[in-house]
Design a protein around this motif. Structure first.
Motif, PDB file in Angstrom:
ATOM      1  N   ASN A 184      -5.402   0.523 -10.465  1.00  0.00           N
ATOM      2  CA  ASN A 184      -4.413   0.092  -9.491  1.00  0.00           C
ATOM      3  C   ASN A 184      -3.238  -0.802 -10.162  1.00  0.00           C
ATOM      4  O   ASN A 184      -2.340  -1.106  -9.203  1.00  0.00           O
ATOM      5  N   SER A 185      -3.585  -1.530 -11.042  1.00  0.00           N
ATOM      6  CA  SER A 185      -2.618  -2.592 -11.439  1.00  0.00           C
ATOM      7  C   SER A 185      -1.372  -2.043 -12.718  1.00  0.00           C
ATOM      8  O   SER A 185      -0.441  -2.224 -12.569  1.00  0.00           O
ATOM      9  N   ALA A 212      -0.080   7.208  -3.422  1.00  0.00           N
ATOM     10  CA  ALA A 212      -0.570   6.510  -4.873  1.00  0.00           C
ATOM     11  C   ALA A 212      -1.948   7.133  -5.023  1.00  0.00           C
ATOM     12  O   ALA A 212      -2.797   7.570  -4.406  1.00  0.00           O
ATOM     13  N   GLY A 242       5.308  -4.867  -4.453  1.00  0.00           N
ATOM     14  CA  GLY A 242       5.834  -3.875  -5.490  1.00  0.00           C
ATOM     15  C   GLY A 242       6.972  -4.477  -6.073  1.00  0.00           C
ATOM     16  O   GLY A 242       7.454  -5.446  -5.826  1.00  0.00           O
ATOM     17  N   TYR A 260      -0.581   2.724  -9.685  1.00  0.00           N
ATOM     18  CA  TYR A 260       0.320   2.158  -9.309  1.00  0.00           C
ATOM     19  C   TYR A 260       1.602   2.437  -9.160  1.00  0.00           C
ATOM     20  O   TYR A 260       2.342   2.536 -10.414  1.00  0.00           O
ATOM     21  N   THR A 295       5.424   2.990  -9.211  1.00  0.00           N
ATOM     22  CA  THR A 295       6.639   1.958  -9.795  1.00  0.00           C
ATOM     23  C   THR A 295       8.087   2.609  -9.654  1.00  0.00           C
ATOM     24  O   THR A 295       8.009   3.868  -9.686  1.00  0.00           O
ATOM     25  N   HIS A 310       1.904  -7.164  -7.047  1.00  0.00           N
ATOM     26  CA  HIS A 310       1.656  -5.993  -6.571  1.00  0.00           C
ATOM     27  C   HIS A 310       1.298  -5.875  -4.986  1.00  0.00           C
ATOM     28  O   HIS A 310       1.098  -4.871  -4.450  1.00  0.00           O
ATOM     29  N   SER A 363       0.719  -1.257  -0.050  1.00  0.00           N
ATOM     30  CA  SER A 363      -0.029   0.024  -0.147  1.00  0.00           C
ATOM     31  C   SER A 363       0.968   1.260  -0.049  1.00  0.00           C
ATOM     32  O   SER A 363       1.643   1.383   0.928  1.00  0.00           O
TER      33      SER A 363
END
Length: 423
Positions: free
Chosen positions: A31-32, A6, A222, A37, A39, A219, A2
């Motif tokens: 979210n994916s 984000a 991460g 998401y 990165t 996910h 989390s």
């Protein structure tokens, strides 16, 4: 994982809000694969091969469905049905070649994706489950590709099926029943072709399901990154979209240029000429060889040429071939170094680039070569080092190696400046 910073998903329309309250597919994608998401900001192009493999899996599924509409899983007419696809079906030749060469490009992406994971320590905690699911995907892909290789029912298809399924005979007690169950009889024939066609059609959808689990597992902790340092704050990340969707898109375009060049100008370069000869159980090819992406494991199989006490050489080869892949399942616990990235492990880096990588290349060359000297001896030496690398070198290095100092954050590695205290 989390990430408090984000971006949150906010439907732009009333219908979108209604849909999100009842079936949050948009939120899941956002979210994916979207801006929701975060990165690591320092991912290099080696991180593009996962998405590339996913694209080529889609190519395989789509072309496979079309081919299944015209293919006949019958030993009497299977070869002719492939010729019918090539000659009579509209654009059938292109669909068939796209499917055949798409498998090779899928495995190229898979191998580079695995190699990146091995070098950058993507199998280490807390990403063990991502790695384990990735190995499962690879095993399923191998099974799918083998069964697909049998379907054209040419000489290499038939004899490849006979040799590979014959390996199960070496397993005491249960080997022969397993072989007969796979073939539906005592030799490759109509029953085997029906079984292989059914499983070849089914398994890509199973692979897609495991890929969803693979991404789901990714996910949670991460993405890893070239430094192996965990994300420390917002400054260490960028949204997946548009930064990495653009990067993946550009890379996909480049890969498709090579793919289309292969498809239109040299579609048979990675195939075998004998597979354009109808299967003949009474005529054994001079050199039986699987597809190129199986060559390293085929070399390990053939490296055992003598019995060891009461264990036959054939059984030793079978056990070694399967163990060469199964050893990957134990990598998170064999390599106990606290440092993930090979960039900060000087000795590991040397063993990887000058040990493991040349070893796999030698195994690939030997697997595609005839079972004669010097290829047999080279296969034996390379096989010995392959297992030694994972079972001896990695555990030993994790104990004695002194890593180089790690950056305090991803931002520091990228900019040379420390991460600001407020994040």
């Amino acid at each position: 994982m989390s990430f408090p910073w984000a971006q949150q998903y906010k439907p732009a329309t009333e219908f979108g809000q209604w849909m999100d309250d009842r079936l949050p597919v948009g939120r899941m994608i956002y979210n994916s694969l979207g801006a929701g998401y975060p990165t690591p900001r320092n991912l290099n192009y080696m991180w593009n091969f996962g998405s590339l493999a996913g694209v080529f899996l889609v190519v395989q599924i789509v072309t496979g469905i079309i081919l299944a509409m015209h293919y006949a899983a019958n030993a009497d007419i299977a070869f002719d049905s492939v010729e019918h696809i090539m000659r009579n079906v509209n654009s059938g030749w292109m669909i068939r070649y796209a499917h055949a060469n798409g498998a090779s490009f899928f495995f190229i992406a898979i191998y580079l994706h695995i190699g990146r994971g091995l070098y950058y320590g993507s199998y280490k905690a807390p990403r063990e489950m991502i790695w384990l699911l990735g190995v499962v995907i690879y095993l399923l892909a191998m099974a799918t590709a083998f069964m697909g290789y049998v379907l054209p029912w040419g000489q290499m298809s038939f004899w490849g099926a006979k040799v590979i399924t014959g390996l199960f005979e070496a397993i005491p007690l249960v080997g022969k029943p397993i072989q007969e169950l796979l073939l539906g009889g005592f030799a490759p024939d109509n029953a085997a072709l029906n079984r292989f066609f059914s499983l070849h059609y089914l398994l890509p959808f199973v692979i897609a399901g495991v890929i969803i689990m693979h991404i789901w597992a990714l996910h949670i902790p991460g993405s890893n990154n070239p430094t192996g340092v965990s994300v420390k704050g917002k400054q260490d990340t960028v949204p997946f979209h548009p930064f990495y969707t653009a990067k993946d898109g550009w890379f996909l375009g480049l890969a498709l240029i090579f793919f289309t060049a292969m498809l239109f100008f040299m579609p048979n370069a990675l195939g075998h000429a004998d597979n354009y000869i109808p299967a003949n159980p009474l005529s054994t090819p001079a050199h039986i060889v699987p597809e190129w992406y199986f060559w390293p494991w085929y070399a390990i199989l053939r490296a055992f040429t003598f019995d060891f006490f009461f264990v036959p050489a054939k059984l030793l080869g079978v056990l070694a071939m399967f163990s060469a892949i199964l050893v990957w399942f134990f990598l998170p616990w064999l390599d106990k170094s606290p440092v993930r990235s090979g960039d900060y492990r000087p000795r590991f880096k040397k063993f990887f680039w000058f040990g493991l990588l040349p070893c796999i290349v030698v195994l690939g060359i030997c697997g595609g070569a005839p079972a004669e000297e010097p290829y047999v001896m080279l296969s034996q030496l390379a096989s010995a080092y392959y297992f030694a690398h994972f079972l001896i070198v990695l555990p030993l290095l994790s104990r004695i190696e002194k890593p180089e100092p790690l950056p305090n954050s991803i931002t520091e590695a990228v900019t040379g400046k420390p991460l600001p205290e407020a994040s």
